[in-house]
Motif scaffolding. Structure first.
Motif, PDB file in Angstrom:
ATOM      1  N   HIS A   1       0.836  -1.202   0.000  1.00 30.38           N
ATOM      2  CA  HIS A   1       0.000   0.000   0.000  1.00 30.38           C
ATOM      3  C   HIS A   1       0.875   1.259   0.000  1.00 30.38           C
ATOM      4  CE1 HIS A   1      -3.766  -2.069   1.931  1.00 30.38           C
ATOM      5  NE2 HIS A   1      -3.313  -2.703   0.861  1.00 30.38           N
ATOM      6  N   GLY A   2       0.415   2.271  -0.709  1.00 33.27           N
ATOM      7  CA  GLY A   2       1.130   3.542  -0.721  1.00 33.27           C
ATOM      8  C   GLY A   2       1.276   4.108   0.683  1.00 33.27           C
ATOM      9  N   THR A   3       0.242   3.900   1.511  1.00 34.16           N
ATOM     10  CA  THR A   3       0.294   4.419   2.876  1.00 34.16           C
ATOM     11  C   THR A   3       1.462   3.805   3.648  1.00 34.16           C
ATOM     12  OG1 THR A   3      -1.325   2.720   3.405  1.00 34.16           O
ATOM     13  CG2 THR A   3      -2.156   4.944   3.073  1.00 34.16           C
ATOM     14  N   TYR A   4       1.690   2.539   3.426  1.00 36.71           N
ATOM     15  CA  TYR A   4       2.784   1.833   4.109  1.00 36.71           C
ATOM     16  C   TYR A   4       4.114   2.465   3.716  1.00 36.71           C
ATOM     17  CZ  TYR A   4       5.495  -2.285   5.682  1.00 36.71           C
ATOM     18  OH  TYR A   4       6.371  -3.141   6.315  1.00 36.71           O
ATOM     19  N   GLN A   5       4.242   2.754   2.410  1.00 35.99           N
ATOM     20  CA  GLN A   5       5.490   3.338   1.928  1.00 35.99           C
ATOM     21  C   GLN A   5       5.707   4.726   2.523  1.00 35.99           C
ATOM     22  OE1 GLN A   5       4.853   3.045  -2.309  1.00 35.99           O
ATOM     23  NE2 GLN A   5       4.699   0.820  -2.161  1.00 35.99           N
ATOM     24  N   ILE A   6       4.629   5.500   2.623  1.00 35.85           N
ATOM     25  CA  ILE A   6       4.763   6.852   3.172  1.00 35.85           C
ATOM     26  C   ILE A   6       5.118   6.782   4.658  1.00 35.85           C
ATOM     27  CG2 ILE A   6       3.460   8.948   3.734  1.00 35.85           C
ATOM     28  CD1 ILE A   6       1.910   8.428   1.069  1.00 35.85           C
ATOM     29  N   VAL A   7       4.447   5.882   5.366  1.00 34.10           N
ATOM     30  CA  VAL A   7       4.719   5.726   6.790  1.00 34.10           C
ATOM     31  C   VAL A   7       6.160   5.253   7.016  1.00 34.10           C
ATOM     32  CG1 VAL A   7       4.181   4.129   8.672  1.00 34.10           C
ATOM     33  CG2 VAL A   7       2.358   5.431   7.575  1.00 34.10           C
ATOM     34  N   SER A   8       6.659   4.401   6.121  1.00 35.55           N
ATOM     35  CA  SER A   8       7.994   3.843   6.313  1.00 35.55           C
ATOM     36  C   SER A   8       9.085   4.834   5.970  1.00 35.55           C
ATOM     37  CB  SER A   8       8.194   2.615   5.418  1.00 35.55           C
ATOM     38  OG  SER A   8       7.183   1.696   5.655  1.00 35.55           O
ATOM     39  N   SER A   9       8.914   5.557   4.865  1.00 31.33           N
ATOM     40  CA  SER A   9      10.029   6.393   4.450  1.00 31.33           C
ATOM     41  C   SER A   9       9.638   7.813   4.098  1.00 31.33           C
ATOM     42  CB  SER A   9      10.772   5.735   3.286  1.00 31.33           C
ATOM     43  OG  SER A   9       9.873   5.281   2.322  1.00 31.33           O
ATOM     44  N   GLY A  10       8.466   8.223   4.504  1.00 28.96           N
ATOM     45  CA  GLY A  10       8.101   9.622   4.341  1.00 28.96           C
ATOM     46  C   GLY A  10       7.541   9.933   2.962  1.00 28.96           C
TER      47      GLY A  10
END
Lengths: 609, 1096
Positions: free
Chosen positions: A86-95
């Protein structure tokens, strides 16, 4: 004879050549039409407007923010981050990334689609006068609606990006399009002017019953009031920006802190209330307990205000009522909000978006006091009876918006698909062999969302509230408090707080009251696309320490082997655990422009990216 | 076996029918002699004239070089002549069968080449054209002609996306890729241009036995007449036609076995568990907050069980007090149910599958009518193990029937009518088709996803005839001991189960191609004038259906009372489903008409051609697909003086639907010259240099398609689409929906000014033959620059509000493509052994000069200046081997700087102390290689013949998708042998072992340090393989054969994709001829094939 034959051949070979129309002309069989056909009939022109409504208002909701999977709540510390794809996971992981995540063109938005919608609105606005079978009055309204929808998209970009290029028409391919970002102030002025133009052109009062859902004066007034709130909040309303941007500081900051901005916000929000009162809109409070008193009908009143289509607390909703099982990006709005067993379209892709403990702690007990939840470092887990007792004592808004392991729903009691027995997947993180204090699963947190579905029964769609009057009261509470008028701040705050069945707040100290107002906003607007922007514009000290960034926590439940872990009889004990650390960097106060735009050399990137 | 019998009898039946159809009496005469004409390579000479000296009787050799002629007696002398060969005279003597060997004319003056709209003497050709004979194609046992072309001629190469029957055609290119637009060559079959929408459809469905030859036109001079369509090169296919003579029936049949060329090697469950434990420990020890992962660790007992294929340790068994000693012994010897080990990849794809092909054709003719009629059958099964279960099947297969009849009728003296009819009828069947059967990506995802998501022990598949989808016991209990530790985020994946339930799809395809050609010589008007016209109609129909039977599935566990016994639960049977996905069809009309003239005035030879043509492609089944059209005018003038000096002018004048009137037609001229110094009177006759030709061409060709190829009518102004996404209005409380109003949206924006993309092509060629033609050399250098490339501007700011795919196109792009082809051939004979060796090298390198992209801060961030298809990624610099290396790393913005020992180290290219998008640079090469090598060799001795083809490439790259590189995806996904063998550990680093893989990770994603797009996962696709082998034996004309009326009999064996030498992709199980870009690849296949061919 022979000569005739030769002649025929020559004519034949050249004859082919004269068949240009047959071989090369576009046949008139395709479904495409031109601009003239669209604005040649009221029906087609209305179709163009309907498309503008759909996509303009979808902004920020799942399916309308560029990122493929997930909702804003998953990157604002409300819900868990989703699956690793999920895109949200990527944002949460690396901003936030200048290259976007999972389909967005940059950060957590689709910059390009904002401009696409603005273009569509301008095209309609500029061409509606050509329609032969439409009254002048309706043409005027449609122009105002287009202006209002442009303002809506501009508003969304204003609080995401700061100063923006100012576009005042639909471009032709030959137009000069290298327009730089304008200052924050000029952008604000432009958005406000769009709002004023729309307000002036829209019909008085409501649309007829069959046209409900189109922009009203009140809706655009609420839009203007919201824009002014973001202008007054500390992220923009400051002498220095959140990160130094050199000569371009005026793109992300007004350059001076000015209390007049709070006064402007107060004026605009009071005007919304005035319009609402005159046109039959009101905060939904049927308890009759009187001002300052807890509302005995809190559950139903709050539930209906957020969930019942057409309720009179909502000034504008996203009326995308089609929860069919078609192409999923438009349906993602339902997908990530209806996790019940009634929604069957790939529902397991939403397994990892449960309620975080970080956010759970914002909710009050129904007596208005704080709940005591397990903490990291507790000596031992708590028995499940403790959990059930505490959940049952939570405030109505928690119960309306969340379904937790072991406790029946109060928002759709007895409806198959909404009960813990029929949910058909595990509601919280639970396992059989789980040993305190380890965390085995994450993502499900301690609850699944049921927001927007109070008394929905088997209805799988909902109308997302975009402007709901509770916001106006909370805006006023916030603005009055900042302006030093504690009395009116408390009065407006308590209108919302009491409606939720909670006893009135009496604290008057400014910063303490500010925190309480912010907490009220968090709870009232859980999963409603406010928090991701609010906490940034409030510039909360702890934003990187457990709010957007920092350690995220989820409850863990131990259950009896082989039994349905949703049932109270299967659950044994529970505790809180650290699950993941979220990336935060002050650059993320504003979104990045897509790298591809920066490369074109027409916009200046926000600092830090 | 049953199938083969059926097949054989079918072809036999067809032969009988054919013989009845062509009811030509066999001539009988007292003084008849038979014979056969062959060239020095042992190949039949077709169309040679056999005359009896001093008598008027003469005959022409047939398609196999055979002839039969009446002679006066033993003293008669046969005079055999053929263009390009030295005349040969043979005395008949007492022989009734006379083999004749024709020596090729040392200057091969009269050898001909099929070119655009003509057949030219080879010596006079000034363009760059190479040829492949039909029989060389037929010697390669693959189903697609395109695949058979690879390696057979320099300058043609390709990559393959799939090895599945019916879907395994390669994408081939001529002289590489020279535009970021469409690079697909034009295919012309018997003079009829194929639609660009279906470029290879008919070619790839043809039976190789129908082919006479293929010409590859490469430079501007040879392709200019195709103007619009010629920019990417042209493949001209000629089918066989009848020759005057008695009917010859040819029959061939072959049978082969295919298997995967290479499969990814899995891990045993023990190795898997060890690697996973290591990955988990790495995560726990390196990063805080991962203590919970301990729950997924396998303990020592688990490892013992994996290693020994047992569900219980002896200690556990002896503790089972309720079991008898015999039961305990049995349990100690019982293979594991829960701790088993399966190689999912091999189980799915390791089948050896049959392939067979049969063809029968008959050809012959009289003075008036000549005919060639052919019937073919091809069948291929896929390499997926065809697991049968309750009516579901996981196999793939492809069956095809081909029919062709080519008639040439001399209606009156100067009017010839040719009628070609061809039909291709195919059935393609395959699993994974619950969705769109044409969407290979989705299908292969269905077919392969579960191999990647599963692991060696996850679920056992079919036990005792029961399909298992899970263990019955609760996860963590003795009846499902690994359920918790596996922790799969996806569930109990079972590749067989998922493939079985994925539905079987059938595509029924038929393609009919009919054309009529009229040829009228008009010597009565002007000597040498000829007029001709062609009309062709192709019609294709596809129908697809899917069948998904309901499959009873079970859960399984070992009995609690006696674990020796298995207990099954479930097995419900429900209704299956049958879905018709409907049909699709397309048809194409092509017409042309032209005049040509040729004449000679002394040593001046002149010819001219003028031709008009038009075509219309229609797809009635697709509402969104409006018919597409093309038309053009072709002109050519050639001149040569004594075959020494040649000049040629070619011109195409083409119109397209893409551009507005006024910009619609483009003129594409090409000029070429040639000189043959060896024919100069002053050039001394010698044995060393027997022939030399220098030629050069320059010309312009065009293209009218955007890169995506999907946009049409580029000139039209803003288009709007109705019935798009709309909105709901009305007042509802939720009990009903509001009223829906459909929407209208702006579509693509046009540009009235767009016009042709142009390619300016230069070609210089040298052809030489040495040592009495034993050694020959053909070398070409080419240089092409494309400008006005149709491009959607990437530089328009987003505030335009039009998506990048919909902005008005413009003629702005620019690319170059340069390279060379060298081909050296040595053909000779030692005693009775004839042999040849040929080596080809081709090289093509392209470069983007301008692309209208928004430019990054550093040059390496752009496509401009690099090759089309250039790969971009972070540049790796080994691994973090020491704590010092780790602590001195630049800040990685992709990962919030999360990294540990054994992780991939990236280079900070711009030195700003950060790893971010500014450090993404070109890595490796494009997927399509720059160099292609062919090495062909063959020999013949008496009846034996042997041919070998080796091919290789260099300067190509293959990017390994994350599906290949990330182990334990979603906690329980698969891991592979190459990871296990190559992984980093501190111990291996200290010992100096070879390390090819980072440290073991667990539950990683593409945003983790090691799996960012970088050259660490880029592999060279360079390879060298023995592509094809053919060995055959032709029986001599013995009495038995003659009695049986068999004029020739040959048995042969051939193999394709025979052996691939070790390369950078071997260990990952990827054939280097595979197109990259996907994790889901149906493996390419090799085949061993044997066959027999005979002629009556």
């Amino acid at each position: 004879m022979k000569k005739i034959f030769v002649l025929l051949l020559m004519i034949g070979s050249l004859g082919i050549y004269s068949c240009e129309d047959y071989f090369l002309q576009k046949p008139d069989t395709s479904g495409t039409v031109n601009l003239e056909a669209i604005y040649g009939s009221s029906k087609n022109a209305t179709a163009a407007l309907m498309n503008c409504y759909h996509y303009s208002l979808l902004h920020g909701w799942p399916g309308g923010w560029g990122v493929g999977h997930g909702a804003l709540a998953s990157i604002s510390g409300e819900r868990s981050r989703g699956y690793s794809w999920h895109g949200t996971y990527q944002i949460v992981s690396s901003g936030l990334s200048v290259n976007g995540s999972e389909g967005s063109d940059g950060g957590a938005d689709s910059y390009a689609s904002s401009w696409a919608n603005i273009r569509n609105c301008f095209v309609t606005k500029e061409n509606i006068d050509k329609v032969p079978d439409m009254t002048d009055a309706m043409k005027g309204y449609i122009k105002a609606e287009c202006t209002g929808l442009i303002a809506y998209r501009y508003m969304g970009m204003f609080y995401r990006y700061g100063g923006l290029p100012i576009v005042t028409k639909s471009f032709d391919a030959t137009d000069e399009m290298t327009i730089q970002r304008s200052s924050l102030q000029a952008t604000l002025d432009y958005v406000l002017s769009l709002c004023d133009e729309a307000i002036a052109g829209l019909p008085e009062g409501d649309w007829s019953e069959d046209q409900t859902g189109r922009l009203t004066k009140g809706a655009v007034m609420a839009m203007k009031a919201k824009v002014l709130m973001f202008a007054a909040r500390p992220l923009f309303n400051a002498s220095t920006p959140y990160l130094d941007n050199g000569v371009n500081n005026n793109l992300i900051c007004f350059g001076s802190e000015n209390s007049q901005r709070w006064q402007d916000a107060i004026t605009a929000n009071e005007a919304v209330l005035t319009w609402a009162a005159a046109n039959g809109y009101a905060l939904n409070n049927t308890g009759g307990a009187g001002e300052g008193q807890p509302n005995p009908n809190a559950l139903a009143d709050y539930g209906n205000a957020t969930s019942t289509p057409g309720n009179r607390e909502v000034l504008l909703a996203l009326k995308w009522d089609d929860a069919g099982q078609g192409g999923w990006s438009d349906y993602a709005i339902f997908y990530f909000n209806n996790t019940s067993n009634l929604w069957t379209n790939s529902r397991y892709d939403t397994d990892q978006v449960g309620l975080l403990s970080n956010f759970l702690e914002n909710y009050y007990r129904k007596d208005g006091t704080d709940q005591s939840w397990p903490k990291i470092g507790d000596a031992e887990p708590r028995p499940i009876s403790d959990w059930i007792e505490r959940i049952e004592n939570m405030e109505p808004r928690f119960r309306a918006d969340n379904l937790t392991p072991g406790v029946q729903t109060v928002s759709n009691p007895g409806i198959k698909g909404w009960t813990i027995e029929t949910w058909n997947r595990t509601l919280g993180n639970s396992g059989n062999n789980d040993i305190y204090p380890s965390i085995y699963g994450d993502g499900r947190g301690c609850a699944s969302t049921t927001k927007f579905y109070f008394n929905a029964g088997t209805r799988t769609w909902f109308e997302a509230p975009l402007f709901r009057l509770a916001e106006t009261y909370l805006n006023l509470a916030e603005a009055y408090n900042e302006a030093g008028n504690t009395t009116l701040a408390l009065r407006n705050l308590n209108i919302v707080h009491n409606r939720a069945g909670l006893p009135a707040v009496v604290i008057t100290e400014k910063s303490a009251l500010r925190s309480i107002i912010q907490r009220e906003k968090a709870v009232e607007y859980y999963n409603e696309n406010h928090r991701y922007f609010d906490v940034k514009h409030w510039k909360l000290d702890n934003i990187g320490n457990g709010i957007i960034g920092g350690q995220m926590r989820e409850m863990q439940f131990r259950a009896t082997t082989g039994l349905d872990a949703n049932l109270p009889t299967s659950l044994i004990e529970y505790w809180d655990g650290n699950v993941y650390v979220t990336y935060w960097n002050p650059k993320m106060f504003l979104e990045p422009f897509p790298q591809s735009e920066i490369n074109k050399g027409t916009v200046i990137q926000n600092p830090g990216y | 076996m049953k199938r083969n019998y059926f097949q054989f009898s079918l072809t036999k039946l067809l032969a009988v029918v054919l013989m009845m159809l062509v009811n030509t009496a066999f001539a009988s005469a007292a003084n008849r002699v038979k014979g056969n004409v062959k060239d020095s390579k042992g190949e039949a000479v077709i169309g040679a004239t056999i005359a009896v000296k001093g008598s008027p009787s003469a005959i022409i050799s047939d398609a196999d070089g055979n002839f039969e002629i009446t002679v006066a007696g033993p003293s008669s002398v046969l005079v055999v002549t053929f263009l390009g060969y030295e005349p040969n005279e043979e005395k008949v003597g007492n022989r009734s069968y006379i083999p004749i060997l024709l020596a090729e004319n040392s200057r091969a003056m009269n050898e001909v080449v099929v070119t655009a709209y003509a057949t030219q003497k080879k010596v006079n050709v000034t363009g760059s054209i190479s040829q492949v004979k039909g029989r060389d194609i037929a010697a390669i046992p693959v189903s697609n002609i395109a695949n058979a072309l690879i390696g057979n001629t320099p300058g043609v190469s390709g990559l393959q996306t799939s090895g599945e029957p019916g879907r395994n055609a390669a994408d081939i290119y001529i002289r590489g890729i020279s535009t970021y637009g469409s690079s697909t060559p034009l295919v012309v079959i018997d003079g009829v241009e194929q639609a660009s929408e279906q470029a290879f459809k008919e070619l790839n469905s043809m039976d190789a036995n129908e082919l006479d030859g293929i010409s590859i036109l490469k430079d501007a001079a040879s392709t200019a007449v195709y103007g619009i369509r010629g920019a990417n090169g042209v493949i001209i296919v000629t089918t066989r036609r009848g020759l005057t003579g008695k009917p010859v029936i040819s029959f061939s049949t072959n049978f082969g076995l295919t298997k995967a060329t290479n499969l990814q090697k899995g891990l045993t469950s023990y190795e898997y568990a060890v690697l996973r434990n290591e990955g988990i420990s790495n995560e726990m020890n390196s990063f805080a907050g991962n203590d919970g992962l301990a729950a997924y660790l396998f303990n020592d007992d688990d490892l013992w069980k994996f290693k020994n294929n047992r569900d219980f340790t002896p200690t556990e068994v002896s503790a089972m007090t309720n079991l008898s000693d015999a039961q305990k012994t049995s349990l100690n010897n019982s293979p594991a149910l829960y701790y088993g080990s399966k190689d999912l990849y091999a189980e799915q794809f390791n089948k050896t599958a049959p392939q067979s092909q049969s063809n029968i054709n008959i050809s012959g003719g009289t003075d008036k009518v000549k005919y060639f009629v052919s019937l073919g059958y091809f069948s291929q099964e896929g390499i997926t193990n065809a697991t049968e279960y309750h009516g579901s099947n996981t196999g793939s297969s492809f069956k095809r029937y081909n029919f062709r009849s080519n008639f040439d009728i001399d209606v009156v003296k100067n009017l010839k009518v040719s009628i070609n009819m061809a039909g291709q009828f195919g059935t393609t069947k395959g699993p994974g088709t619950s969705a769109d059967p044409y969407d290979l990506n989705s299908r292969y995802k269905v077919i392969m996803q579960y191999i990647y998501d599963g692991n060696p022990f996850l679920c056992p598949g079919i036990i005792d005839g029961n399909l298992i989808n899970n263990y019955a016991g609760v996860a963590g209990s003795a009846q499902n001991p690994l359920g918790v530790k596996t922790g799969s985020s996806i569930g109990s994946q079972n590749a067989v189960y998922n493939l079985l339930i994925s539905g079987t799809g059938y595509i029924y395809n038929s393609l009919l191609d009919n054309s009529v050609k009229v040829d009228h010589t008009m010597d009565y008007l002007i000597k040498g004038l000829r007029s001709h016209a062609t009309i062709s109609y192709q019609d294709n129909y596809n129908r697809f259906v899917t069948v998904s039977p309901y499959l009873p599935s079970y859960t399984v566990q070992r009995s609690t009372a006696n674990p020796n016994n298995l207990e099954f639960f479930g097995g419900t049977v429900g209704a299956g489903s049958f879905n018709s996905w409907g049909y699709s069809n397309w048809n194409k009309l092509y017409v042309d008409a032209g005049l040509d003239w040729s004449g000679a005035f002394g040593n001046h030879n002149i010819s001219a051609l003028l031709l008009g043509k038009g075509s219309k492609y229609t797809m009635p089944s697709d509402n969104n697909n409006t018919p597409s059209g093309m038309m053009g005018l072709v002109a050519r003038a050639t001149y040569n003086y004594s075959n020494r000096y040649m000049a040629e002018f070619n011109m195409g004048y083409n119109g397209t639907e893409q551009f507005a009137q006024g910009n619609r037609f483009g003129l594409f001229p090409a000029y070429s010259v040639g000189w043959v110094p060896t024919l100069e009177p002053f050039f001394p006759e010698n044995d060393y240099l027997s022939f030399m030709k220098i030629r050069a061409s320059y010309g312009t060709v065009g293209n009218d398609l955007l890169a995506s190829g999907s946009r049409r009518y580029l000139y039209l102004p803003n288009t709007y689409n109705l019935n798009q996404t709309g909105y709901y209005l009305g007042n509802t409380d939720g009990s009903t929906k509001s009223t829906y109003y459909s929407g209208a949206t702006e579509g693509t924006l046009g540009n009235k000014l767009v016009t042709w993309e142009r390619a300016n092509k230069y070609d210089v060629g040298l052809e030489m033959r040495f040592f009495r033609d034993k050694l020959s050399l053909v070398a070409d250098y080419f240089s092409e620059s494309r400008n006005n490339i149709l491009t959607t501007l990437g530089t328009i700011p987003a505030i335009y509000g039009v998506s990048s795919g919909s902005v008005p196109p413009a003629n702005v792009g620019e690319t170059t493509n340069k390279g060379y082809e060298i081909s050296l051939n040595w053909t000779d004979k030692i005693g009775q052994v004839g042999y040849f060796v040929e080596g080809d090298v081709s090289f093509a390198r392209n470069k983007i000069i301008y692309k209208a992209e928004s430019l990054g801060k550093y040059y390496w961030m752009n496509s401009t200046g690099f090759s089309i298809g250039q790969k971009f990624g972070l540049v790796s610099d080994g691994l973090f081997n020491t704590p010092e290396e780790l602590s001195n790393r630049p800040y990685n913005e992709y990962t919030s700087n999360k990294a540990t020992l054994g992780d991939v180290r990236y280079k900070d290219l711009n030195g700003d102390g950060k790893i971010n998008s500014q450090d993404v640079a070109p890595i490796g090469y494009a997927n399509y290689p720059e160099y292609h090598f062919n090495l062909k060799t063959g020999l013949n001795y008496k009846g034996f013949d042997l041919k070998l083809l080796f091919i290789g490439t260099a300067n190509g790259s293959y990017y390994l998708n994350s599906g290949y590189t990330i182990p334990f995806f979603k906690k329980a996904g698969n891991a592979w042998n190459w990871m296990y063998e190559g992984r980093w550990t501190a111990e291996k680093y200290a010992a100096g072992d070879k390390i090819t893989y980072p440290r073991a990770t667990f539950d990683a994603t593409t945003t983790d340090n090691n799996f960012l797009t970088s050259d660490f996962w880029l592999r060279s696709s360079n390879f060298f393989k023995l592509k094809n082998v053919e060995i055959g034996y032709s029986f001599p004309q013995s009495g038995i054969l003659r009695k049986a009326n068999i004029s020739s009999l040959r048995i042969y064996a051939n193999m394709n994709n025979v052996y691939t030498f070790s390369n950078a992709l071997s260990s990952i199980g990827i054939d280097p001829e595979t197109t990259d870009g996907s994790t889901y690849i149906y493996p390419l296949t090799s085949i061993v094939n044997t066959g027999i061919s005979l002629k009556f």
